[in-house]
Scaffold this motif. Sequence first.
Motif, mmCIF file in Angstrom:
data_model
loop_
_atom_site.group_PDB
_atom_site.id
_atom_site.type_symbol
_atom_site.label_atom_id
_atom_site.label_comp_id
_atom_site.label_asym_id
_atom_site.label_seq_id
_atom_site.Cartn_x
_atom_site.Cartn_y
_atom_site.Cartn_z
ATOM 1 N N TYR A 1 -24.204 36.986 -3.526
ATOM 2 C CA TYR A 1 -23.763 37.684 -2.305
ATOM 3 C C TYR A 1 -24.457 37.104 -1.076
ATOM 4 O O TYR A 1 -23.817 36.848 -0.046
ATOM 5 N N ARG A 2 -25.770 36.857 -1.171
ATOM 6 C CA ARG A 2 -26.498 36.278 -0.027
ATOM 7 C C ARG A 2 -25.998 34.870 0.282
ATOM 8 O O ARG A 2 -25.879 34.491 1.458
ATOM 9 N N GLN A 3 -25.698 34.101 -0.753
ATOM 10 C CA GLN A 3 -25.159 32.756 -0.527
ATOM 11 C C GLN A 3 -23.805 32.821 0.182
ATOM 12 O O GLN A 3 -23.523 32.034 1.084
ATOM 13 N N ALA A 4 -22.972 33.763 -0.240
ATOM 14 C CA ALA A 4 -21.659 33.904 0.397
ATOM 15 C C ALA A 4 -21.804 34.326 1.847
ATOM 16 O O ALA A 4 -21.055 33.864 2.726
ATOM 17 N N MET A 5 -22.763 35.202 2.150
ATOM 18 C CA MET A 5 -23.001 35.608 3.533
ATOM 19 C C MET A 5 -23.473 34.432 4.379
ATOM 20 O O MET A 5 -23.048 34.265 5.531
ATOM 21 N N ASN A 6 -24.332 33.582 3.811
ATOM 22 C CA ASN A 6 -24.765 32.382 4.535
ATOM 23 C C ASN A 6 -23.589 31.447 4.785
ATOM 24 O O ASN A 6 -23.456 30.863 5.873
ATOM 25 N N SER A 7 -22.738 31.313 3.786
ATOM 26 C CA SER A 7 -21.552 30.470 3.938
ATOM 27 C C SER A 7 -20.637 31.006 5.039
ATOM 28 O O SER A 7 -20.095 30.243 5.849
ATOM 29 N N LEU A 8 -20.478 32.327 5.076
ATOM 30 C CA LEU A 8 -19.640 32.935 6.106
ATOM 31 C C LEU A 8 -20.227 32.700 7.493
ATOM 32 O O LEU A 8 -19.499 32.397 8.447
ATOM 33 N N SER A 9 -21.550 32.803 7.605
ATOM 34 C CA SER A 9 -22.201 32.569 8.891
ATOM 35 C C SER A 9 -21.991 31.137 9.362
ATOM 36 O O SER A 9 -21.676 30.878 10.525
ATOM 37 N N VAL A 10 -22.130 30.176 8.441
ATOM 38 C CA VAL A 10 -21.920 28.761 8.787
ATOM 39 C C VAL A 10 -20.464 28.516 9.142
ATOM 40 O O VAL A 10 -20.137 27.814 10.112
ATOM 41 N N ALA A 11 -19.562 29.101 8.347
ATOM 42 C CA ALA A 11 -18.130 28.900 8.598
ATOM 43 C C ALA A 11 -17.732 29.396 9.975
ATOM 44 O O ALA A 11 -16.922 28.763 10.670
ATOM 45 N N ARG A 12 -18.298 30.505 10.394
ATOM 46 C CA ARG A 12 -18.002 31.010 11.736
ATOM 47 C C ARG A 12 -18.571 30.102 12.819
ATOM 48 O O ARG A 12 -17.958 29.907 13.878
ATOM 49 N N ALA A 13 -19.737 29.527 12.545
ATOM 50 C CA ALA A 13 -20.405 28.705 13.558
ATOM 51 C C ALA A 13 -19.689 27.391 13.783
ATOM 52 O O ALA A 13 -19.607 26.896 14.917
ATOM 53 N N ILE A 14 -19.158 26.793 12.725
ATOM 54 C CA ILE A 14 -18.508 25.485 12.884
ATOM 55 C C ILE A 14 -16.986 25.607 12.954
ATOM 56 O O ILE A 14 -16.281 24.588 12.921
ATOM 57 N N SER A 15 -16.498 26.852 13.059
ATOM 58 C CA SER A 15 -15.072 27.117 13.299
ATOM 59 C C SER A 15 -14.173 26.449 12.263
ATOM 60 O O SER A 15 -13.309 25.626 12.597
#
Length: 349
Positions: A58-72
């Motif tokens: 779950y924490r890995q997926a949240m980090n992935s979501l944060s990165v995905a939002r940052a790099i559009s």
Amino acid sequence: MTDHGAAPEQLSDAIRSARFRKEREASWQRLDTLVALAEKRGVRNLSYEDTLALPSLYRQAMNSLSVARAISLDRALLAYLEALCARAYLVVYAPQESLRDALARLFIFYIPQAVRRSSLALLIGFLAMILGAFTGFMLFFEDPAWFYSFVPGALADGRTPDASESYLRSTLFDSGGHRTEALGAFAAFLFSHNTQIAILVFALGIFVTLPSFALTYYNGLMLGAFYALFHDASLGYELFGWLSIHGVTELSAICVACAGGAQLGLAVLMPGNMTRRAALRARGRDAVCLVILAGLMLVAAAFIEGFLRQTVQSTELRLLIGWGVGLGWLSWLMLSGRRQTPAQREASQ
């Protein structure tokens, strides 16, 4: 020029999105599988390894979501990650309990604790009933005609100041002619009638408790006048037993419903350091617990009144059953839920 410049940029984003997805997709898929299993069977039924891996994934997926939002990255990937993280959050952090566990907490902890926190409101409810009964009793001996003002004719059913002692006695003791079907219909009617009274008493409490106090007081007037009628015919003890077998539970339920309404009225009248909205929200939880308790007691009272009151002919046994049941209610409400639930301990820290 603009179109030729945009194409390489879009191609670069697509390549970056595909690489990002390829590097992390395996962990997302495993998390998706675990979440689906937990949603279907519950976290408790996952293996030890899966339960241990779930928060990490779950924490890995949240980090992935944060990165995905940052790099559009592309919208489809963002939507997938947001949905996956939302589902995983509910599995990891939301309370995982069955309906049975929720009901157990309600009856073991929340209702008894709400009763013990509602001493002032309960005092208002029982005081209204007691004062009404005392007033009705005294007014009957002042002038028996008050009986007709307090007790509806349908409820009196011929038990009036003009009735003979033998007739009044016959209404307290039955020769055994009640059929089970008739008693069942009578119990259903009483449950419906008493529930309507309890709901009305509870709902009126929001108006600074006065209407619910008045309605409970009026119920006390009926009770007092009714008892005075039988007391005047030297049947007070017999009526006390006849009323006790169901009345200890039923009348207490009406007082508890009045207390639930009083909790709301007191929040409006005396919010303390809180706003009235916050006070209503805080007291509302206890009020709901009280009205649930009143409903439960009315179900029990309807069963007792419909099936036991006329089949149990001994006054002493009626007293024993009625006050024994009352002692059972009191023991549950005073002794249960003395320790806090885990959620309550966490909130108090």
